[in-house]
Design a protein around this motif. Structure first.
Motif, PDB file in Angstrom:
ATOM      1  N   LYS A  82       2.500   7.403  -0.222  1.00 24.27           N
ATOM      2  CA  LYS A  82       2.054   6.444   0.799  1.00 24.27           C
ATOM      3  C   LYS A  82       0.792   6.927   1.500  1.00 24.27           C
ATOM      4  CE  LYS A  82       6.630   4.496   1.862  1.00 24.27           C
ATOM      5  NZ  LYS A  82       7.719   4.412   2.880  1.00 24.27           N
ATOM      6  N   GLN A 140       0.922  -1.232  -5.887  1.00 25.58           N
ATOM      7  CA  GLN A 140       0.479  -2.626  -5.960  1.00 25.58           C
ATOM      8  C   GLN A 140       0.088  -3.158  -4.587  1.00 25.58           C
ATOM      9  OE1 GLN A 140       3.627  -4.795  -7.957  1.00 25.58           O
ATOM     10  NE2 GLN A 140       2.733  -4.436  -9.974  1.00 25.58           N
ATOM     11  N   ASP A 141       0.842  -2.807  -3.550  1.00 26.14           N
ATOM     12  CA  ASP A 141       0.500  -3.270  -2.200  1.00 26.14           C
ATOM     13  C   ASP A 141      -0.855  -2.738  -1.753  1.00 26.14           C
ATOM     14  OD1 ASP A 141       2.868  -4.633  -2.079  1.00 26.14           O
ATOM     15  OD2 ASP A 141       3.904  -3.195  -0.789  1.00 26.14           O
ATOM     16  N   ALA A 142      -1.232  -1.583  -2.307  1.00 27.55           N
ATOM     17  CA  ALA A 142      -2.539  -1.005  -1.968  1.00 27.55           C
ATOM     18  C   ALA A 142      -3.656  -1.579  -2.842  1.00 27.55           C
ATOM     19  CB  ALA A 142      -2.493   0.511  -2.120  1.00 27.55           C
ATOM     20  N   GLN A 157       5.684  -0.662  -6.082  1.00 25.55           N
ATOM     21  CA  GLN A 157       5.408  -1.513  -4.933  1.00 25.55           C
ATOM     22  C   GLN A 157       4.339  -0.913  -4.031  1.00 25.55           C
ATOM     23  OE1 GLN A 157       7.110  -4.557  -4.927  1.00 25.55           O
ATOM     24  NE2 GLN A 157       5.377  -4.997  -3.576  1.00 25.55           N
ATOM     25  N   ILE A 158       4.420   0.392  -3.821  1.00 26.47           N
ATOM     26  CA  ILE A 158       3.441   1.061  -2.954  1.00 26.47           C
ATOM     27  C   ILE A 158       2.036   0.941  -3.534  1.00 26.47           C
ATOM     28  CG2 ILE A 158       2.705   3.326  -2.091  1.00 26.47           C
ATOM     29  CD1 ILE A 158       5.729   4.039  -1.934  1.00 26.47           C
TER      30      ILE A 158
END
Length: 491
Positions: A203, A236-238, A233-234
Motif C-alpha cells: 500500500k 488496480q485501485d492505484a 485490488q491495491i
C-alpha cells in the motif's frame, strides 16, 4: 582445487602416433584449393590420434557421467528438469515440420499453423487470458514482452508518469532485471513472516507512478500467494496493471487461472511445464497471454484463422504491437512439443499435473520434516516446491547447504537448488515434479537422512564431498578467476 579421484582420461591420453579414424573422413572439401596460402595452416592441428571405436567409447563414457532427467531424480527447484516424453520429441521432428522453411509461404505450412493456432487456444483456456502470442523465445523474453506491453498501454493512454514496477522480494530474480531493461524503475516490497506479500508495504509503494506489479505465483518461497486478490485490488485501485510470472504453471494447471484473478499478462515457460528438456540455457519458449486491454500490444506475429485457413498476423493487423522479438515467429520446436504434450494430457491430465506436483512436494516436505530438517515456512503447505533451511545445522555442525548438495551426488541424486531465494539462509529449494514415483522420492529421503546423520557424527565427510565423482570439489573462486578449459601437452 582438490586432487582428482579416479580421473576420467582426456582423449589425448589414448592417443598413439599413426592411429586414426579415417573411415568416416571426407576425402577432400570442394573449394579448398581456393583458400589463399596466407590463410592456410603452417602445421597440422593438435588432434588426438585414436581409433573410431576409442572415440565413440570415450565420449559415450563422458556422457554417462552426466546427471539428467533420463538417468536421475532431479529435484532442482524453480528451474526443474521436467518430464519430457520421447513421443513429443519424435512428433515435433516429423519430416514435414523439419522440412518447413520459416520463410516459406503460408500455403505450405497450414498444418504447422493449425497446431500453433490450437496451442494458442489451449493456453488461453488454461490461463483464462484473452489472447496469446507464442513469439517470445524464453521465459526472460516473455517477461520482457509483458512489461513492454504494460509500458505501451500506459503510453497509449497518455500516462507517461507511470514508470515504476513493483517486484516482491520472493519474485524470480529475472523480474527486476526485466523491468530495468524496459526502462522502468524497480520498487521492491518485502514478504511477511509466512511468505505472503507484505500488504502494508505494498500500500505504501503504490501511487500515480505505479505501472504495474510483477508477481511470481507460487513464489520462489514455494508457497501460493494467499492475499493475491487483495494485491490485485491495491494495484488496480492505484491504476497499475498486473503481470503474473507463470514459470511455475505446473503448480496451478486446471486449478486456478491468472485471468480469473484479474491479471493482465502472464508469461509461460512452455519448455519447463510442457515437455521440452530444460537446462543449460535453452531451448525455450516464453509464450505470453494477455487480457483484452493488452491484446493490441502483443508481440508479433500471432496466428489468425480466417475462413478455414491460417495466417500470420503482423504489423498491419496489430499496429500498436510492441514489435518482433525474434527473426521469425518463436521457437517452433519447443512450441510443437508443448502442443503435443498438451494434447496427450487433455483436460483431465492437466489437472493431474497440478495435483501430483503438489502431492509429491508435500509428501517430501512432511518426510524431511519428520527426519529432522527445518522447513523455511513451517506453517505453510508446499505448492509444487518447498524450502528447507539448514541454518540450524550450520550453527551446530558447521556444515552448509552446499555441503549437503555435494554429498547428494555420492548418493546418485542431483542436488536441489542451493542458496535461492537469497532471503532464506542456507536454503535448499526442492521440487520433485509431478512424475516421480514414490519409491524414488523415498530413496531421496533416505539419502537426506543418511546425510543428516553424517552431519552429526562425521561432518568432515560432508565438507569434503563428493567422494565418488571423477573430480572432487572445486575451489569455486579459483575456478572462476583462473578458468582453464584447454588441454595442453605436457612440457
Amino acid at each position: 582445487m582438490n586432487e582428482l579421484k579416479a580421473r576420467e582420461p582426456v582423449i589425448f591420453d589414448l592417443s598413439q602416433p599413426g592411429r586414426n579414424a579415417a573411415a568416416q573422413m571426407v576425402a577432400s572439401v570442394p573449394g579448398d584449393a581456393q583458400i589463399p596460402q596466407s590463410l592456410r595452416r603452417g602445421s597440422p592441428p593438435l588432434l588426438p590420434q585414436v581409433s573410431e571405436l576409442q572415440a565413440v567409447r570415450h565420449f559415450t563414457r563422458l556422457s554417462q557421467l552426466n546427471f539428467s532427467i533420463d538417468t536421475h531424480f532431479y529435484p532442482l527447484g524453480s528451474c526443474t528438469m521436467k518430464y519430457n516424453p520421447k513421443a513429443c520429441n519424435s512428433l515435433a521432428m516429423l519430416p514435414e515440420f523439419l522440412g518447413r522453411h520459416p520463410l516459406g509461404p503460408e500455403t505450405h505450412g497450414q498444418g504447422f499453423l493449425a497446431c500453433m493456432y490450437e496451442l494458442q487456444d489451449m493456453l488461453k483456456e488454461v490461463t483464462g487470458m484473452q489472447a496469446v502470442s507464442l513469439t517470445p523465445m524464453a521465459g526472460a523474453q516473455g517477461e520482457f514482452a509483458g512489461v513492454a506491453m504494460i509500458r505501451a498501454y500506459h503510453r497509449a493512454q497518455g500516462d507517461l508518469a507511470r514508470n515504476e514496477i513493483i517486484v516482491p522480494e520472493a519474485a524470480h530474480g529475472t523480474n527486476p532485471a526485466t523491468a530495468t531493461m524496459c526502462g522502468c524503475k524497480v520498487r521492491e516490497v518485502p514478504c511477511d513472516a509466512n511468505g505472503d506479500v507484505d500488504i502494508d508495504a505494498l500500500k505504501a509503494a503504490v501511487g500515480p507512478q505505479t505501472a504495474g506489479i510483477m508477481l511470481t505465483n507460487p513464489s520462489t518461497l514455494g508457497v501460493f500467494e494467499r492475499k493475491i486478490l487483495q494485491v490485485r485490488q491495491i494495484v488496480q485501485d492505484a491504476g497499475g496493471l498486473l503481470y503474473y510470472d507463470g514459470a511455475n504453471l505446473n503448480a496451478i494447471l486446471g486449478k486456478v487461472r491468472p485471468g480469473d484473478m484479474g491479471f493482465d499478462v502472464i508469461h509461460m515457460n512452455l519448455h519447463k511445464t510442457f515437455s521440452t528438456p530444460h537446462g543449460g540455457g535453452g531451448p525455450g519458449s516464453g509464450a505470453v497471454g494477455v487480457s483484452k486491454r493488452l491484446a493490441p500490444f502483443m508481440p508479433i506475429p500471432v496466428v489468425y484463422k480466417e475462413g478455414g485457413r491460417y495466417r500470420w498476423a503482423a504489423e498491419a493487423d496489430l499496429p500498436q504491437s510492441i514489435g518482433r522479438l525474434s527473426g521469425f515467429m518463436g521457437n517452433a520446436g519447443v512450441n510443437l512439443r508443448a502442443y503435443v504434450y498438451m494434447r496427450m494430457l487433455g483436460r483431465e491430465g492437466m489437472v493431474r499435473v497440478a495435483e501430483f506436483a503438489a502431492l509429491n512436494a508435500n509428501y517430501l516436505l512432511a518426510r524431511l520434516r519428520d527426519a529432522g530438517y527445518d522447513p523455511a515456512y513451517p506453517e505453510r503447505r508446499a505448492s509444487h516446491e518447498f524450502i528447507i533451511t539448514l541454518k540450524r545445522q550450520n550453527r551446530e555442525y558447521q556444515i552448509t547447504a552446499m555441503d549437503v548438495a555435494k554429498r547428494l551426488l555420492d548418493h546418485g541424486f542431483h542436488a536441489p537448488t542451493t542458496y535461492f531465494p537469497l532471503l532464506v539462509p542456507e536454503c535448499l529449494l526442492i521440487e520433485p515434479t509431478e512424475t516421480e514415483a514414490k519409491e524414488d522420492l523415498d530413496g531421496f529421503v533416505e539419502a537426506m537422512i543418511d546425510i543428516l546423520r553424517e552431519a552429526e557424527h562425521d561432518p568432515e565427510k560432508l565438507r569434503t564431498a563428493p567422494h565418488t565423482m571423477p573430480l572432487r570439489r572445486l575451489d569455486d573462486v579459483r575456478a572462476a578467476r583462473q578458468l582453464d578449459l584447454t588441454w595442453k601437452p605436457a612440457a
